[in-house]
Design an enzyme around this catalytic site. Structure first.
Site, PDB file in Angstrom:
ATOM      1  N   LYS A   1       9.723  -0.547  -4.532  1.00  0.00           N
ATOM      2  CA  LYS A   1      11.078  -0.780  -5.036  1.00  0.00           C
ATOM      3  C   LYS A   1      11.496   0.199  -6.139  1.00  0.00           C
ATOM      4  O   LYS A   1      12.658   0.548  -6.267  1.00  0.00           O
ATOM      5  CB  LYS A   1      11.197  -2.214  -5.554  1.00  0.00           C
ATOM      6  CG  LYS A   1      11.063  -3.227  -4.425  1.00  0.00           C
ATOM      7  CD  LYS A   1      12.073  -4.331  -4.544  1.00  0.00           C
ATOM      8  CE  LYS A   1      12.234  -5.074  -3.234  1.00  0.00           C
ATOM      9  NZ  LYS A   1      11.009  -5.767  -2.794  1.00  0.00           N
TER      10      LYS A   1
ATOM     11  N   SER B   1       3.525  -1.740   1.475  1.00  0.00           N
ATOM     12  CA  SER B   1       4.695  -1.690   0.585  1.00  0.00           C
ATOM     13  C   SER B   1       4.421  -2.161  -0.836  1.00  0.00           C
ATOM     14  O   SER B   1       5.130  -1.777  -1.759  1.00  0.00           O
ATOM     15  CB  SER B   1       5.836  -2.495   1.199  1.00  0.00           C
ATOM     16  OG  SER B   1       5.411  -3.812   1.503  1.00  0.00           O
TER      17      SER B   1
ATOM     18  N   GLU C   1      20.704  -8.173  -8.536  1.00  0.00           N
ATOM     19  CA  GLU C   1      20.280  -9.492  -8.095  1.00  0.00           C
ATOM     20  C   GLU C   1      18.772  -9.434  -7.876  1.00  0.00           C
ATOM     21  O   GLU C   1      18.211  -8.373  -7.667  1.00  0.00           O
ATOM     22  CB  GLU C   1      20.968  -9.862  -6.782  1.00  0.00           C
ATOM     23  CG  GLU C   1      20.318  -9.263  -5.525  1.00  0.00           C
ATOM     24  CD  GLU C   1      20.315  -7.737  -5.442  1.00  0.00           C
ATOM     25  OE1 GLU C   1      21.192  -7.103  -6.061  1.00  0.00           O
ATOM     26  OE2 GLU C   1      19.415  -7.178  -4.766  1.00  0.00           O
TER      27      GLU C   1
HETATM   28  C1  LIG Z   1      10.876  -6.543  -1.600  1.00  0.00           C
HETATM   29  C2  LIG Z   1       9.644  -6.227  -0.847  1.00  0.00           C
HETATM   30  C3  LIG Z   1       9.639  -6.064   0.564  1.00  0.00           C
HETATM   31  C4  LIG Z   1      10.827  -6.313   1.422  1.00  0.00           C
HETATM   32  O1  LIG Z   1      11.925  -5.495   1.213  1.00  0.00           O
HETATM   33  P1  LIG Z   1      12.333  -4.322   2.205  1.00  0.00           P
HETATM   34  O2  LIG Z   1      13.651  -3.916   1.691  1.00  0.00           O
HETATM   35  O3  LIG Z   1      12.377  -4.893   3.597  1.00  0.00           O
HETATM   36  O4  LIG Z   1      11.307  -3.269   2.089  1.00  0.00           O
HETATM   37  C5  LIG Z   1       8.455  -5.690   1.188  1.00  0.00           C
HETATM   38  N1  LIG Z   1       7.321  -5.512   0.485  1.00  0.00           N
HETATM   39  C6  LIG Z   1       7.281  -5.665  -0.859  1.00  0.00           C
HETATM   40  C7  LIG Z   1       5.992  -5.453  -1.565  1.00  0.00           C
HETATM   41  C8  LIG Z   1       8.442  -6.029  -1.572  1.00  0.00           C
HETATM   42  O5  LIG Z   1       8.390  -6.189  -2.909  1.00  0.00           O
END
Ligand SMILES: *Cc1c(COP(=O)(O)O)cnc(C)c1O
Length: 406
Positions: A95, A383, A117
């Site tokens: 993020k 992610s 948000e």
């Molecule tokens: C917020 C988040 C997501 C989901 O958001 P996307 O916009 O679909 O990437 C996925 N993995 C993690 C670790 C997150 O914090």
């Protein structure tokens, strides 16, 4: 298929095929038109780009590592598994890439304050970090129920100097937090709305994609350098779709690379038990853009569930809707239980604690690995890291393995 043309098209028209657009009141339209103009001008400015890259290196810690999972690959007996390690980015998830990009743009536009948000608090935390670093005032809108459920992230945001506003309307979760933040944005001309995923009205989906595309660019260069070839599969979880589009954007024009987005099928395929917007939803408008949406009998956005708070959204970024219809990306499902099993496997076999969101992508990779030849490469976008998720992981997934020695 010439995907690059669709991206250019989206920047001028605001649409990916019939998805995206701006389904918003006039007051918001003027603000977003200036935002689009500023974004297009920043993209053409080499000094903006070099400042963004400098901060990614010095503050975010890029490039993030590419890790081969030898143990899981050996055990499953099929293809090789590689992870793009966004869990190692500052804050513990992808993020921050987007927050740094958007705050640079906010500064360029002369904004004084950031508003955003947050649902689970991950985007709020990344926004709070970037705002503090850039010396900008920051207000985060968060549902009262989410504030109670996500105490550690609320504490992180406050410690970073951010003002967390409790939203008490409706279900007191993400949807109401978005509504409150949008209202504040329209009322306060000196603010910049920092949106956390590849969703929302134009230009947000294109902007968030651009600032997350570093994931795909790096992963591609790292694999080419290490292996001299592209991956056979690139897999990412899909909530709003930002980490997935960031990874996929590096490979959309490489037709040999199979792209797979993984949605949460939660507890079951019954409405209310999952958040599989692309697989089980229908085209419609929510939060100012056209995409696939999960709706109830009254046509309202449905309640959704996933064990991972970050995948818990009843719609999805418009570019994914377009990529699904065009067939370039395949969208699959992973359940809460499958995600938990993948979580445990990565902890025990590789010494990496993945976010539950990322565990959905991993779960699908682990399903296909055994059936693939040994020379195939499966790339998964990890992610985020999973420390934030311990409170929602059942005890049986957090215990030592029994070691059978024969
Ligand atoms: C917020 C988040 C997501 C989901 O958001 P996307 O916009 O679909 O990437 C996925 N993995 C993690 C670790 C997150 O914090």
């Amino acid at each position: 298929m010439l995907h690059a043309n669709n991206v250019k098209e989206a920047l001028s028209s605001g649409f990916f095929g019939s998805y995206g657009g701006q389904y918003i009141p006039d007051a918001l339209k003027n603000r977003l038109d200036s935002l689009t103009e500023a974004f297009v001008s920043a993209m053409a400015d080499e000094s903006f780009h070099s400042e963004y890259v400098r901060i990614l290196e010095e503050y975010v810690g890029r490039p993030t590592a590419l890790t081969e999972c030898f143990n899981i690959s050996r055990e499953l007996g099929g293809a090789r598994l590689f992870l793009k390690r966004e869990d190692l980015a500052h804050g513990g998830a992808h993020k921050i890439n987007n927050c740094v990009g958007q705050i640079l743009l906010a500064k360029r536009m002369g904004a004084k304050r950031i508003i955003a948000e947050t649902g689970a608090g991950m985007h709020g935390t990344a926004s709070a970090m970037a705002a503090a670093m850039f010396g900008m005032e920051c207000t985060i809108y968060m549902g009262e129920l989410d504030i109670a459920r996500q105490e550690p992230n609320v504490e992180r945001m406050r410690a970073l100097g951010t003002n967390v506003v409790s939203v008490t309307a409706g279900q007191r979760t993400l949807k109401e937090a978005v509504d409150a933040a949008l209202t504040a944005y329209v009322e306060q001309p000196d603010t910049f709305y920092l949106l956390g995923s590849a969703v929302g009205p134009h230009p947000y989906p294109s902007m968030v994609r651009e600032f997350q595309s570093i994931i795909g660019k790096e992963a591609k260069a790292q694999l080419l350098k290490r292996e001299g070839k592209l991956p056979d599969y690139a897999i990412a979880c899909v909530g709003g779709g930002s980490n997935a589009i960031g990874l996929f954007s590096g490979f959309l024009d490489d037709e040999s690379v199979k792209l797979i987005g993984v949605e949460p099928s939660g507890k079951s395929l019954k409405l209310g038990d999952h958040a599989a917007s692309l697989t089980l939803g229908k085209p419609g408008v929510l939060h100012g853009f056209m995409s696939y949406v999960l709706t109830d009998d009254n046509g309202e956005a449905a309640l959704v569930h996933s064990i991972s708070a970050g995948l818990d959204y009843p719609s999805v970024g418009p570019e994914h809707a377009f990529l699904k219809d065009s067939g370039r990306v395949q969208y699959e499902l992973a359940s809460d239980t499958e995600a938990l099993e993948a979580f445990r496997a990565l902890c025990h076999k590789e010494g990496i604690i993945p976010a539950l969101e990322s565990s959905h992508a991993l779960a699908h990779a682990m399903k296909i690995l055994p059936g693939l030849d040994k020379d195939k490469i499966v790339l998964v976008n990890l992610s985020g890291r999973g420390d934030k998720d311990f409170h929602s992981i059942p005890a049986e997934y957090k215990t030592p393995i029994r070691i059978d020695r024969d």
